[in-house]
Every structure is written in C-alpha cells, then in structure tokens.
Design an enzyme around this catalytic site. Structure first.
Site, PDB file in Angstrom:
ATOM      1  N   ASP A   1     -42.385  34.773 -29.835  1.00 15.23           N
ATOM      2  CA  ASP A   1     -43.463  34.819 -30.921  1.00 15.23           C
ATOM      3  C   ASP A   1     -44.731  34.173 -30.301  1.00 15.23           C
ATOM      4  O   ASP A   1     -44.577  33.491 -29.294  1.00 15.23           O
ATOM      5  CB  ASP A   1     -43.005  34.324 -32.168  1.00 15.23           C
ATOM      6  CG  ASP A   1     -44.057  34.541 -33.224  1.00 15.23           C
ATOM      7  OD1 ASP A   1     -44.758  35.682 -33.296  1.00 15.23           O
ATOM      8  OD2 ASP A   1     -44.508  33.495 -34.184  1.00 15.23           O
ATOM      9  N   SER A   2     -45.880  34.622 -31.086  1.00 10.58           N
ATOM     10  CA  SER A   2     -47.028  33.867 -30.739  1.00 10.58           C
ATOM     11  C   SER A   2     -47.276  32.427 -30.985  1.00 10.58           C
ATOM     12  O   SER A   2     -47.842  31.666 -30.291  1.00 10.58           O
ATOM     13  CB  SER A   2     -48.292  34.443 -31.569  1.00 10.58           C
ATOM     14  OG  SER A   2     -48.036  34.539 -32.799  1.00 10.58           O
TER      15      SER A   2
ATOM     16  N   CYS B   1     -42.354  39.070 -33.633  1.00  8.01           N
ATOM     17  CA  CYS B   1     -43.788  38.786 -33.977  1.00  8.01           C
ATOM     18  C   CYS B   1     -44.185  40.525 -34.586  1.00  8.01           C
ATOM     19  O   CYS B   1     -44.275  41.143 -33.708  1.00  8.01           O
ATOM     20  CB  CYS B   1     -44.542  38.580 -32.609  1.00  8.01           C
ATOM     21  SG  CYS B   1     -46.335  38.264 -32.596  1.00  8.01           S
TER      22      CYS B   1
ATOM     23  N   GLU C   1     -49.521  27.552 -41.306  1.00  7.85           N
ATOM     24  CA  GLU C   1     -49.564  26.594 -40.119  1.00  7.85           C
ATOM     25  C   GLU C   1     -49.944  25.082 -40.401  1.00  7.85           C
ATOM     26  O   GLU C   1     -49.795  23.954 -39.940  1.00  7.85           O
ATOM     27  CB  GLU C   1     -50.528  27.003 -38.878  1.00  7.85           C
ATOM     28  CG  GLU C   1     -49.990  28.314 -38.259  1.00  7.85           C
ATOM     29  CD  GLU C   1     -49.335  28.345 -36.870  1.00  7.85           C
ATOM     30  OE1 GLU C   1     -49.386  27.010 -36.365  1.00  7.85           O
ATOM     31  OE2 GLU C   1     -48.521  29.092 -36.797  1.00  7.85           O
TER      32      GLU C   1
ATOM     33  N   CYS D   1     -45.490  40.176 -40.915  1.00  6.15           N
ATOM     34  CA  CYS D   1     -45.804  38.891 -40.254  1.00  6.15           C
ATOM     35  C   CYS D   1     -44.680  37.891 -40.323  1.00  6.15           C
ATOM     36  O   CYS D   1     -44.444  37.625 -41.337  1.00  6.15           O
ATOM     37  CB  CYS D   1     -47.184  38.504 -40.560  1.00  6.15           C
ATOM     38  SG  CYS D   1     -47.660  36.975 -39.670  1.00  6.15           S
TER      39      CYS D   1
ATOM     40  N   HIS E   1     -44.668  35.045 -40.258  1.00  8.62           N
ATOM     41  CA  HIS E   1     -44.987  33.808 -40.586  1.00  8.62           C
ATOM     42  C   HIS E   1     -44.806  33.682 -42.285  1.00  8.62           C
ATOM     43  O   HIS E   1     -44.717  33.001 -43.093  1.00  8.62           O
ATOM     44  CB  HIS E   1     -46.411  33.104 -40.659  1.00  8.62           C
ATOM     45  CG  HIS E   1     -46.696  32.514 -39.382  1.00  8.62           C
ATOM     46  ND1 HIS E   1     -46.698  33.370 -38.017  1.00  8.62           N
ATOM     47  CD2 HIS E   1     -47.295  31.393 -39.292  1.00  8.62           C
ATOM     48  CE1 HIS E   1     -47.180  32.249 -37.343  1.00  8.62           C
ATOM     49  NE2 HIS E   1     -47.350  31.110 -37.765  1.00  8.62           N
TER      50      HIS E   1
HETATM   51  N1  DGL Z   1     -46.511  35.835 -35.444  1.00  7.07           N
HETATM   52  C1  DGL Z   1     -47.632  36.682 -35.707  1.00  7.07           C
HETATM   53  C2  DGL Z   1     -47.094  38.038 -36.283  1.00  7.07           C
HETATM   54  O1  DGL Z   1     -45.914  38.059 -36.883  1.00  7.07           O
HETATM   55  C3  DGL Z   1     -48.505  36.085 -36.470  1.00  7.07           C
HETATM   56  C4  DGL Z   1     -49.512  34.923 -35.827  1.00  7.07           C
HETATM   57  C5  DGL Z   1     -50.518  35.540 -34.780  1.00  7.07           C
HETATM   58  O2  DGL Z   1     -51.604  35.980 -35.286  1.00  7.07           O
HETATM   59  O3  DGL Z   1     -50.258  35.259 -33.625  1.00  7.07           O
HETATM   60  O4  DGL Z   1     -47.835  38.725 -36.387  1.00  7.07           O
END
Ligand code: DGL
Length: 275
Positions: free
Chosen positions: A10-11, A73, A151, A185, A187
């Site tokens: 993931d990012s 992600c 976050e 997403c 998160h």
């Molecule tokens: N994990 C990213 C997603 O699911 C969200 C965070 C980001 O913007 O990198 O899109």
C-alpha cells in the site's frame, strides 16, 4: 502447496486493514507487507506517478519471492491493474472483488463509491460495477480529507471533526438513495463508524480490503497454493520512512502490535519503474 509468503503493499498504513482480514481468512499464511510511508499519499498524485510507484512496489515484493501480490491500495488498484496482471505471480487488487460484492448486495441497484481523488477520477469503480451489473446507478465521491484524518488519529466515532467531514462528503450520496457504499480506500474502514453514522443503518458498507482478502483466499485455494505443514506463520514489515511511526499506528489498523519494521530504499528499484 506453497509455503512462500503473500506480498501485500500500500502507499502507507491503510493496506494493513486488508492484512487484518487476511489474518482472519487465512490464519496459516505468512505475509510480507510493504508500506511506502516515505511517498504517501498516492491518491493526490498523477496517474503516471502512481503507476511508476506501483511498478517499484511490485518489483520489491516479487524480489522477496512472494507467491502472490495483493495491491491493498484503492489508488493503485484503480490505476495500475495492467501492471499487476503482467507479474510472474498471481496478482490481486481491491477493485474487482469489491465491485462484484457491491453489485450483488445492492437491493435498489443504487451504489455509492468513495475513495481518493485518483481512484474516483480514474472511473475504474464505475466501469467495474457496470461490468458486474449493467443496470446499476453509481454515485462517486472523492473524500481527500479522510486519509489525513485517519493518519492523524481522529478515528473515534464521537470525533466531531471526522463526522463533519463525513457529513460534507456523504450527504449527497445519502440523498441519492444508495443502499450500498464501497469504501474504496483501505484507510476508510478505520472510520467506518463515522461513515455509518452519516449514511444510516439501511446502507451497507463494503470494505474493499475484506473483499480482496476473500477473493485471494478463494483463488489460492483453487490453485492449491495455500501453505501447509506445521510451520508457524510469520510477518515482515517494510516501509520507506519513519518505521517508529508505522509501528505505533499499525496496532490501530491490525489490532495487535508489530515488531522489527525495516526501512527499505524503494528508489533502488528505479530500473523496474521504467520497464
Ligand atoms: N491507501 C490509499 C488508497 O487506498 C490511500 C492513501 C493514499 O492516498 O495514498 O487509495
């Protein structure tokens, strides 16, 4: 039988919500997790940049001899699925399993999708939903404040700042009459209570990390690639910056602590990003 680990990336931290689901559905599997904490967020970046980062992240995992790669992600899943499909190991992402689950669960045929700017502007969810069920009505909304709120730890259901952001973003979807809302997403499951508070009880929230974990489990089983034997499962965590922050917040996502988070220089995978 295949005892190699599953690679998840993931990012940043959000993909850990998918790892949590993997731990539930495949408790015997080992995991290598890569979180690009030095370059997060991806969701505000251009398509080209997300694709370049995704190539490097996937190269990192395949060099660690994983048996499958999961892009946990929403942004990568919506933007770089073709790159994943070309990997030498099975590739999974959150997009198609989530769209299929939502298409199946809607009763009124009205589905909402929320995600990062990049995810929503890619149009990938609308395309996947209409492929799964051509007659659906789809309403999409980018929620760029949600990731920084998570976050920053504003995650409790009574957190007014998160509720107000959710109300601002989600009210149009509620008024449109969606009965299923895709959390596009990874998160967002962390603030699902605030989201549910705005949407109301009649709206089902679909967790993209969970749907991806279920699809991966089913496919590894079908391919007879699950781990066997008595070896205990293990997990390794790699990030590109601030491992101590990662370890601190990881517990919130996973529900248990993580140890020995390692820092990795993703820019050394530069060659992979251009091929
Ligand atoms: N994990 C990213 C997603 O699911 C969200 C965070 C980001 O913007 O990198 O899109």
């Amino acid at each position: 039988m295949d005892n190699r680990p599953i690679g998840v990336f993931d990012s940043g931290l959000g993909g850990l919500t998918a790892v949590k689901e993997l731990e539930k559905v495949l408790p015997g599997e080992s995991v290598i997790y890569f979180g690009d904490t030095g370059r997060v967020p991806y969701g505000t970046r251009s398509r080209e940049t997300v694709r370049r980062y995704a190539r490097q992240d996937m190269a990192f995992l395949t060099r660690h001899d994983v048996k499958a790669v999961l892009a946990a992600c929403g942004t990568v899943s919506s933007t770089a699925g073709d790159i994943g499909a070309a990997l030498p190991v099975p590739y999974f992402d959150v997009l198609n399993p989530t769209a299929r689950a939502a298409a199946k669960r809607t009763r009124r045929g009205v589905v909402g999708v929320i995600g990062t700017n990049a995810t929503i502007h890619s149009g990938s969810y609308t395309k996947a939903l209409l492929q799964a069920e051509p007659g659906l009505k789809v309403f999409c909304q980018a929620c760029p404040l949600f990731v920084p709120l998570v976050e920053s730890g504003f995650v409790e259901p009574e957190e007014e700042i998160t509720y107000l952001a959710a109300k601002r973003y989600l009210e149009p979807l509620r008024q449109a009459g969606v009965d299923v809302l895709i959390l596009g997403c990874t998160h967002y499951p962390i603030i699902s209570k605030a989201i549910g508070r705005v949407m109301g009880e009649g709206v089902e929230l679909v967790d993209s990390g969970r749907e991806a974990a279920l699809a991966l489990a089913e496919e590894l089983k079908r391919r007879e690639m699950l781990s066997g034997g008595e070896r205990p499962r293990w997990a390794e965590y790699y990030v590109t910056d601030a491992p101590e922050n990662f370890a601190g917040v990881a517990e919130l996502f996973l529900g248990h602590s993580v140890e020995g988070v390692q820092v990795n220089d993703i820019e050394s995978y530069w060659a992979e990003s251009t091929t």
